[in-house]
Every structure is written in structure tokens, then in C-alpha cells.
Enzyme design. Sequence first.
Site, PDB file in Angstrom:
ATOM      1  N   CYS A  83       0.834  -1.202   0.000  1.00 49.65           N
ATOM      2  CA  CYS A  83       0.000   0.000   0.000  1.00 49.65           C
ATOM      3  C   CYS A  83       0.879   1.268   0.000  1.00 49.65           C
ATOM      4  CB  CYS A  83      -0.961  -0.051   1.184  1.00 49.65           C
ATOM      5  SG  CYS A  83      -2.328   1.084   1.001  1.00 49.65           S
ATOM      6  N   TYR A  84       0.898   2.037   1.075  1.00 47.87           N
ATOM      7  CA  TYR A  84       1.769   3.223   1.104  1.00 47.87           C
ATOM      8  C   TYR A  84       3.221   2.813   0.843  1.00 47.87           C
ATOM      9  CZ  TYR A  84       4.141   7.428   2.804  1.00 47.87           C
ATOM     10  OH  TYR A  84       4.940   8.537   2.908  1.00 47.87           O
ATOM     11  N   HIS A 170      -3.679  -5.277   0.722  1.00 42.56           N
ATOM     12  CA  HIS A 170      -3.061  -5.757   1.967  1.00 42.56           C
ATOM     13  C   HIS A 170      -3.059  -7.287   2.041  1.00 42.56           C
ATOM     14  CE1 HIS A 170      -2.617  -1.890   4.024  1.00 42.56           C
ATOM     15  NE2 HIS A 170      -3.639  -1.534   3.265  1.00 42.56           N
TER      16      HIS A 170
END
Length: 513
Positions: A83-84, A170
Amino acid sequence: MGINSKILIIDFGSQYTQLIARKIRESKVYCEIYPYNSPLSKIKQYNANAIILSGGPSSVYDKNAPIISKDLFKLNVPFLGICYGMQIMAHLLGGEVKPAKNREYGHSKLEILRKSSLLKGCGKSSLVWMSHGDVIVKIPTGFKITAQTETCDTAAFEYPEKKFYGLQFHPEVVHTECGTDILNNFLFKISGVKGDWELEDFISDKVGEIRKKTGGAKAICALSGGVDSTVAAVITDRAIGGNLKCIFVDNGLLRESEAKSVMKYYKENLSLNVKSVNASALFLKELKGVTDPERKRKIIGRLFIKIFEKEAKKIKGVNFLVQGTLYPDVIESVKVFGASSVIKSHHNVGGLPKKLNLKLIEPLRELFKDEVRVIGKKLGIPEEIINRQPFPGPGLAIRIIGAVDKKNLDILRKADAIVTQEIKAAGLYDKIWQSFPVLVPVKTVGVMGDKRSYESVVAIRAVTSADGMTADFAKLDYDILRACSSRIISEIKGVNRVVYDITSKPPSTIEWE
Ligand code: XMP
């Protein structure tokens, strides 16, 4: 034996970071979590076999975004950005990240576009869990997109020659169908680590470590009856035996027969060298008339330390203090600009004073609670301690609203025994996080026999939760509630009404005070 392979997780503030760590450890690979702003030298020193960059609530182009050094990618180990973590990889390696048209949150269908060793086992399409507001609009040179979803063109990318991998979703959450496969592919196929980290090895390593560290000196430990302090004490006992002196402070705020039964376990089942100090009278005296919850907590904490210190001083030649600190207490929490920070209140009575001037032994510092339970079982600690529901340090004092006295404590103890018995009888004790009564000394009118009654209220609180940080009220069957209610009213004098607490946390907390 010991730790052969190590993964490093760099935390950018995601609520799932600890979950990544637990999933990796479930695959028997050791890992630790470092905050994103750890110095590069510290990261190098850790000597990870592979690095995972966690998710996080920020956007890479924010002024205060958590950024890592680009040099990190020169470490020559496999990287997995989640993700990030994937976005920061793209951002630092020459790609571009922008706000998405629509924020994507929840289930998405992942479609694999090309063969990838990371995504092996996922099937052509599968469900994944997304939670992002930004998307990668340009991937860095050398990377290939390996999967997409309906709304996200770059759901997975990789540069296999350099072992750089990124996932917009995720893999650590259960809602990602092939999440475990993906993480295992990263660990075993891509990073080449072995899943050989055994909790048994952990015990014997710790025993050796403690023996070496103490070098014949004595250690003391405050036992609470809970799983953490018990496991920490038993490991230390294996290392130094008679040189470990344990102290159990009975503050008079415990549940029915608890002090007695816990001491019996400690002495008979675990052969611990433990002294029980009955300080009930002192606690009750100091708490007399105190109604403010925070004052109650402070008085109890302060008294506990005072008594422990006094007892500790009676033991000569002590250099060490054993504490059941767990890994979640050790991880430096990452505070990210703009993130909705999780408020974690550390209200552990075990936080003992620095002025004792003792060196710490914290055998569980690297472990999560579920791992401590597994170790506890391996050490032969009785189920009753291992699977005990959490019980707050200030005990029943924070479950009696208003002033605490012997009469109210006796009422609450009886109610607690009834609720626990009924919940156990229904087979729910291990399934819910906590279940207990609260005494609300507000009088209401009732009718018993033909007579008017005017007595206190007992509230039942039962919650489901993963970690106590958030919780939902347990949807208990009415029959269980009825059994608790009728037994409490008929068996306990002074109560004529039972209510059920139907609030979640937030907005309420689990304990009432
Ligand atoms: P709250 O009431 O904050 O509780 O929602 C969250 C979890 O923490 C436990 N708790 C405590 N544990 N000392 C402890 O060791 C304390 O002072 C304390 N206060 C609350 C509570 O039982 C729940 O599991």
C-alpha cells in the site's frame, strides 16, 4: 537453533503493521518492526534478509509525509512494499503517485496480468482487501505491472531482477484470499529464508541469555496472576531457579478466591518461589471515600509500588527486576501527520519504579500475546492462567462506580463469580474478550415477594475484541443473560436490577472507569 533469518518491517503508521509481523511469525520467520525514521545505520545493523515497507495513512506528496532514504534500496535485499509502502517505492525510484478519482476501500477483485513469483497460487482472479486514496500513475523504469483491479491499474508491480515488489492491497488481512500465499512466496521463494524460528528455541535461548546476564545475582518479579508476568517468571525460574524471588501483592481488589487459587498454582504447579503479601486493609483504607476513577487508579498504582519496594528491600543482593513487557509495548508507535492516531493508554500496574535501580529482565519483549500463550502452554502453565480473560491492574475498584468498600466488593465478587460461571457454562469464556459485572450503586425500586425493594444495579459487560483497543458488545443469548440476572438477584443481597451494556468501544471504553 535461534534466529537464522530475519525480516525487517518498516512502519509508516498503518493499523495493520503488527498484523504483518504476526503473519510472518506464524510462518516461523523472525521479524521486527522499526519506525520509518530509524537511522539507516540502525537498519543496516539489523542485517535483514528482506525488508517490508508497511502501509500508512499519508500521501507521499504531502509536505510532512513519512519518507525513507532512497539509499535504503541499495541494501541489496528483497523489498516488498505494501500500500503506502508500494507508493513510496514508486515515488523514490522514479515513478509517480497521484490522488485517485475514488478512494478504494474494501474488497476488490484482483486480476493477474502476468506470471509473477510473488503472486503464485493466487489464481487468475481473487478477492483482495484495498484501503487507499492514492494510485501509482507511472511506474519506475525496470518495473512491470503484474496485477490490476477494476479501479486500480497498478495493483501489483515488480522488478524481479532487483527483487523489488509492491502490492497496492493488503496481503496481511484475512480478507485477501491468497494473502498468506503471497507473503510466503515473498519469504521463502523470493527472499530464500527458512521457516525455522521455533518458540521452543526461543525458550531455551532466553533461558541461556538470562543465565548469562544475571551471572549468579538475584532477581525479583511482581506476579499478578496474569499470563504475561507468569510466563516471564517461569522462563526466568528455568534460568536461575532459587535466585528468582517473586512477590504477589493481594490488594483486596481481586475476584473471589483469586489470591488463594493463584498462589496455589504458583507454588504447587509451577514451583515458583513466591511470597504473597496481603495488603487489602491498606488499599481499602486509602481508597475510602474516593470516587474519582483517575484518583482510584493513582492510589492503587502508588500503593502497589510502595508495597513492592518495601518487600523487595527485604531481599538482599537483588540486581534484576523481571517484567512481562510484550512486543506491542516496545514498538515505537509511528505518529504520522494527518493520521487518526490510535490512543493507547498504558495503565499497567507492573510499571515499577526506576529508583529501585534494578536492571531489567524482559523475556517477552519480542513476543506478541498469542505467542506468549503458546510459550506458556509449552512451559506447562495451567490453562486457567493461560486463557484467563484480561483483568485490569486496579481490579474490581474500577468496576465499582463511586467509592469502594468491603460491602460493595463482596457484592461485586459474588456477581463476578456468577457471570463467569454462566459464561463458562455456555462455552463462551474463551470466545469473548472479557465478560464481567459492574456495580452501579444507584438505587432503584423493585418488588421482591410482596415487598418493595430499593437496591443497587449490576450491569453486565461482555465484549468481543482482538486487542482491547476497539471492542463490540457481545451478542449474548437472552437465556444466558436471564440466567445471570436471576441468579444475581436471588443469590446476592443488595441488588434488585441487572442491565446489559450494549455500547461498543469507541465511544465507550471496556471498563466503566
Ligand atoms: P478500556 O477500559 O481502556 O480497557 O477500554 C481496555 C483493556 O485494558 C484493560 N485495562 C487495564 N489493564 N491496567 C491493566 O493492566 C489497567 O489499569 C487497566 N485498565 C483497563 C481492560 O480490562 C481492557 O481489557
